[in-house]
Design a protein around this motif. Structure first.
Motif, PDB file in Angstrom:
ATOM      1  N   ASP A 168       0.809  -1.216   0.000  1.00  0.00           N
ATOM      2  CA  ASP A 168       0.000   0.000   0.000  1.00  0.00           C
ATOM      3  C   ASP A 168       0.845   1.270   0.000  1.00  0.00           C
ATOM      4  O   ASP A 168       0.320   2.357  -0.252  1.00  0.00           O
ATOM      5  CB  ASP A 168      -0.927   0.023   1.220  1.00  0.00           C
ATOM      6  N   SER A 169       2.137   1.154   0.299  1.00  0.00           N
ATOM      7  CA  SER A 169       3.009   2.325   0.420  1.00  0.00           C
ATOM      8  C   SER A 169       3.747   2.586  -0.888  1.00  0.00           C
ATOM      9  O   SER A 169       4.459   1.709  -1.393  1.00  0.00           O
ATOM     10  CB  SER A 169       4.031   2.100   1.544  1.00  0.00           C
ATOM     11  N   GLU A 170       3.599   3.789  -1.413  1.00  0.00           N
ATOM     12  CA  GLU A 170       4.262   4.129  -2.661  1.00  0.00           C
ATOM     13  C   GLU A 170       5.779   4.019  -2.541  1.00  0.00           C
ATOM     14  O   GLU A 170       6.455   3.531  -3.454  1.00  0.00           O
ATOM     15  CB  GLU A 170       3.874   5.546  -3.095  1.00  0.00           C
ATOM     16  N   LYS A 171       6.343   4.451  -1.401  1.00  0.00           N
ATOM     17  CA  LYS A 171       7.802   4.389  -1.275  1.00  0.00           C
ATOM     18  C   LYS A 171       8.296   2.946  -1.231  1.00  0.00           C
ATOM     19  O   LYS A 171       9.386   2.641  -1.731  1.00  0.00           O
ATOM     20  CB  LYS A 171       8.278   5.169  -0.048  1.00  0.00           C
ATOM     21  N   ASN A 172       7.498   2.037  -0.680  1.00  0.00           N
ATOM     22  CA  ASN A 172       7.897   0.630  -0.666  1.00  0.00           C
ATOM     23  C   ASN A 172       7.779   0.006  -2.051  1.00  0.00           C
ATOM     24  O   ASN A 172       8.599  -0.828  -2.440  1.00  0.00           O
ATOM     25  CB  ASN A 172       7.052  -0.145   0.339  1.00  0.00           C
ATOM     26  N   VAL A 173       6.761   0.414  -2.793  1.00  0.00           N
ATOM     27  CA  VAL A 173       6.616  -0.035  -4.176  1.00  0.00           C
ATOM     28  C   VAL A 173       7.795   0.450  -5.014  1.00  0.00           C
ATOM     29  O   VAL A 173       8.408  -0.326  -5.766  1.00  0.00           O
ATOM     30  CB  VAL A 173       5.282   0.475  -4.758  1.00  0.00           C
ATOM     31  N   LEU A 174       8.152   1.724  -4.864  1.00  0.00           N
ATOM     32  CA  LEU A 174       9.280   2.272  -5.620  1.00  0.00           C
ATOM     33  C   LEU A 174      10.592   1.603  -5.218  1.00  0.00           C
ATOM     34  O   LEU A 174      11.455   1.348  -6.062  1.00  0.00           O
ATOM     35  CB  LEU A 174       9.363   3.783  -5.406  1.00  0.00           C
ATOM     36  N   GLY A 175      10.740   1.286  -3.913  1.00  0.00           N
ATOM     37  CA  GLY A 175      11.925   0.588  -3.456  1.00  0.00           C
ATOM     38  C   GLY A 175      12.052  -0.789  -4.073  1.00  0.00           C
ATOM     39  O   GLY A 175      13.158  -1.214  -4.462  1.00  0.00           O
ATOM     40  N   ALA A 176      10.936  -1.485  -4.172  1.00  0.00           N
ATOM     41  CA  ALA A 176      10.947  -2.816  -4.785  1.00  0.00           C
ATOM     42  C   ALA A 176      11.309  -2.736  -6.258  1.00  0.00           C
ATOM     43  O   ALA A 176      12.099  -3.542  -6.770  1.00  0.00           O
ATOM     44  CB  ALA A 176       9.582  -3.477  -4.593  1.00  0.00           C
ATOM     45  N   ARG A 177      10.739  -1.760  -6.945  1.00  0.00           N
ATOM     46  CA  ARG A 177      11.058  -1.606  -8.373  1.00  0.00           C
ATOM     47  C   ARG A 177      12.530  -1.265  -8.578  1.00  0.00           C
ATOM     48  O   ARG A 177      13.170  -1.767  -9.501  1.00  0.00           O
ATOM     49  CB  ARG A 177      10.179  -0.522  -8.976  1.00  0.00           C
ATOM     50  N   ALA A 178      13.052  -0.399  -7.711  1.00  0.00           N
ATOM     51  CA  ALA A 178      14.468  -0.030  -7.829  1.00  0.00           C
ATOM     52  C   ALA A 178      15.367  -1.230  -7.617  1.00  0.00           C
ATOM     53  O   ALA A 178      16.446  -1.329  -8.226  1.00  0.00           O
ATOM     54  CB  ALA A 178      14.797   1.071  -6.818  1.00  0.00           C
ATOM     55  N   PHE A 179      14.922  -2.168  -6.779  1.00  0.00           N
ATOM     56  CA  PHE A 179      15.702  -3.378  -6.540  1.00  0.00           C
ATOM     57  C   PHE A 179      15.643  -4.327  -7.735  1.00  0.00           C
ATOM     58  O   PHE A 179      16.548  -5.128  -7.937  1.00  0.00           O
ATOM     59  CB  PHE A 179      15.190  -4.103  -5.282  1.00  0.00           C
ATOM     60  N   GLY A 180      14.588  -4.246  -8.531  1.00  0.00           N
ATOM     61  CA  GLY A 180      14.480  -5.109  -9.700  1.00  0.00           C
ATOM     62  C   GLY A 180      13.225  -5.955  -9.747  1.00  0.00           C
ATOM     63  O   GLY A 180      13.026  -6.730 -10.692  1.00  0.00           O
ATOM     64  N   TRP A 181      12.380  -5.830  -8.713  1.00  0.00           N
ATOM     65  CA  TRP A 181      11.086  -6.506  -8.742  1.00  0.00           C
ATOM     66  C   TRP A 181      10.097  -5.695  -9.572  1.00  0.00           C
ATOM     67  O   TRP A 181      10.262  -4.495  -9.770  1.00  0.00           O
ATOM     68  CB  TRP A 181      10.510  -6.621  -7.331  1.00  0.00           C
ATOM     69  N   GLN A 182       9.048  -6.338 -10.002  1.00  0.00           N
ATOM     70  CA  GLN A 182       7.869  -5.632 -10.462  1.00  0.00           C
ATOM     71  C   GLN A 182       6.989  -5.378  -9.232  1.00  0.00           C
ATOM     72  O   GLN A 182       7.031  -6.155  -8.281  1.00  0.00           O
ATOM     73  CB  GLN A 182       7.137  -6.433 -11.536  1.00  0.00           C
ATOM     74  N   ALA A 183       6.223  -4.314  -9.243  1.00  0.00           N
ATOM     75  CA  ALA A 183       5.461  -3.967  -8.038  1.00  0.00           C
ATOM     76  C   ALA A 183       4.242  -3.144  -8.403  1.00  0.00           C
ATOM     77  O   ALA A 183       4.266  -2.350  -9.352  1.00  0.00           O
ATOM     78  CB  ALA A 183       6.335  -3.195  -7.056  1.00  0.00           C
ATOM     79  N   ILE A 184       3.169  -3.328  -7.624  1.00  0.00           N
ATOM     80  CA  ILE A 184       1.955  -2.554  -7.791  1.00  0.00           C
ATOM     81  C   ILE A 184       1.529  -2.004  -6.431  1.00  0.00           C
ATOM     82  O   ILE A 184       1.712  -2.657  -5.405  1.00  0.00           O
ATOM     83  CB  ILE A 184       0.812  -3.376  -8.420  1.00  0.00           C
ATOM     84  N   ARG A 185       0.967  -0.815  -6.465  1.00  0.00           N
ATOM     85  CA  ARG A 185       0.474  -0.220  -5.225  1.00  0.00           C
ATOM     86  C   ARG A 185      -0.962  -0.673  -4.966  1.00  0.00           C
ATOM     87  O   ARG A 185      -1.817  -0.604  -5.861  1.00  0.00           O
ATOM     88  CB  ARG A 185       0.525   1.303  -5.290  1.00  0.00           C
ATOM     89  N   PHE A 186      -1.221  -1.105  -3.741  1.00  0.00           N
ATOM     90  CA  PHE A 186      -2.549  -1.558  -3.361  1.00  0.00           C
ATOM     91  C   PHE A 186      -3.402  -0.374  -2.949  1.00  0.00           C
ATOM     92  O   PHE A 186      -3.024   0.418  -2.082  1.00  0.00           O
ATOM     93  CB  PHE A 186      -2.443  -2.548  -2.195  1.00  0.00           C
ATOM     94  N   ASP A 187      -4.584  -0.272  -3.560  1.00  0.00           N
ATOM     95  CA  ASP A 187      -5.599   0.692  -3.140  1.00  0.00           C
ATOM     96  C   ASP A 187      -6.797  -0.023  -2.531  1.00  0.00           C
ATOM     97  O   ASP A 187      -7.268   0.352  -1.471  1.00  0.00           O
ATOM     98  CB  ASP A 187      -6.033   1.560  -4.321  1.00  0.00           C
ATOM     99  N   ASP A 188      -7.278  -1.032  -3.220  1.00  0.00           N
ATOM    100  CA  ASP A 188      -8.367  -1.856  -2.703  1.00  0.00           C
ATOM    101  C   ASP A 188      -8.361  -3.175  -3.465  1.00  0.00           C
ATOM    102  O   ASP A 188      -7.633  -3.338  -4.453  1.00  0.00           O
ATOM    103  CB  ASP A 188      -9.724  -1.151  -2.822  1.00  0.00           C
ATOM    104  N   ALA A 189      -9.170  -4.111  -3.002  1.00  0.00           N
ATOM    105  CA  ALA A 189      -9.148  -5.450  -3.583  1.00  0.00           C
ATOM    106  C   ALA A 189      -9.630  -5.454  -5.029  1.00  0.00           C
ATOM    107  O   ALA A 189      -9.124  -6.227  -5.858  1.00  0.00           O
ATOM    108  CB  ALA A 189      -9.991  -6.399  -2.732  1.00  0.00           C
ATOM    109  N   GLU A 190     -10.584  -4.605  -5.340  1.00  0.00           N
ATOM    110  CA  GLU A 190     -11.087  -4.551  -6.714  1.00  0.00           C
ATOM    111  C   GLU A 190      -9.983  -4.135  -7.682  1.00  0.00           C
ATOM    112  O   GLU A 190      -9.793  -4.749  -8.746  1.00  0.00           O
ATOM    113  CB  GLU A 190     -12.256  -3.575  -6.791  1.00  0.00           C
TER     114      GLU A 190
END
Length: 203
Positions: A168-190
């Protein structure tokens, strides 16, 4: 076909609701005083150090030394912690279950104090469903430090480019992408279901 082979879930505010306001609305009824207390005393920054591995005893002692008049309220934070995680996001848990039942490789990566995470696992058994969990308090590293993504990758034998992280955290998503993972930010289940469908991971 999707090239994703590993799915990594965050926990707080993705699978389990978290809100420290909940017990403190009772403990400190005055809105302005409660807002001050959670901003300046038992702040997010203070709590994050427990996620980094600091013991609650040390955390409380250091804070009470600074705010002696708030001693009881400071101790109340840990004492009433379970009230801060009152329910799961059932729609998100259903997606987790669906992915695991489909044979997807699912793990979890969370900023969480060691002891409260074990309590959460007893409250919410689905936190034991995945192949494994990296808990920041256990390894004394917190997201978005690149070292925590590296640790999780190494521990669970992930291919970074084939790993999808949900947080849910944008900075954690960006950190994962910078490491080389793909990542999506969670807003809701839908929205999560739509995102996963885009990767052909769910119908």
């Amino acid at each position: 076909m999707s090239d994703i082979r590993h799915i990594v879930f965050d926990i707080g505010k993705v699978l389990v609701h978290y809100d420290p306001e909940l017990p403190f609305r009772r403990i400190i009824p005055d809105d302005r005083r409660r807002a001050w207390f959670l901003r300046e005393v038992c702040s997010n920054e203070w709590n994050l150090e427990q996620d980094r591995g600091r013991s609650w005893t040390v955390a409380e002692e250091e804070l009470i030394a600074r705010f002696p008049d708030e001693a009881e309220n400071i101790r109340a934070f840990r004492r009433h912690w379970a009230e801060m995680v009152p329910h799961a996001y059932e729609d998100s848990v259903a997606i987790l279950r669906e992915l695991i039942d489909a044979g997807r490789d699912v793990t979890m990566l969370t900023n969480f104090a060691s002891d409260t995470f074990r309590e959460a696992q007893e409250m919410y058994p689905f936190l034991k469903w995945s192949r494994g969990v990296t808990v920041s308090g256990d390894i004394r590293i917190i997201k978005p430090d690149p070292a925590i993504y590296e640790h999780h990758t190494r521990t669970f034998g992930l291919d970074p480019a084939a790993t999808l992280f949900i947080d849910d955290s944008e900075k954690n998503v960006l950190g994962a992408r910078a490491f080389g993972w793909q990542a999506i930010r969670f807003d809701d289940a839908e929205q999560l279901r739509e995102d996963l469908a885009g990767y052909e991971l769910v119908a």
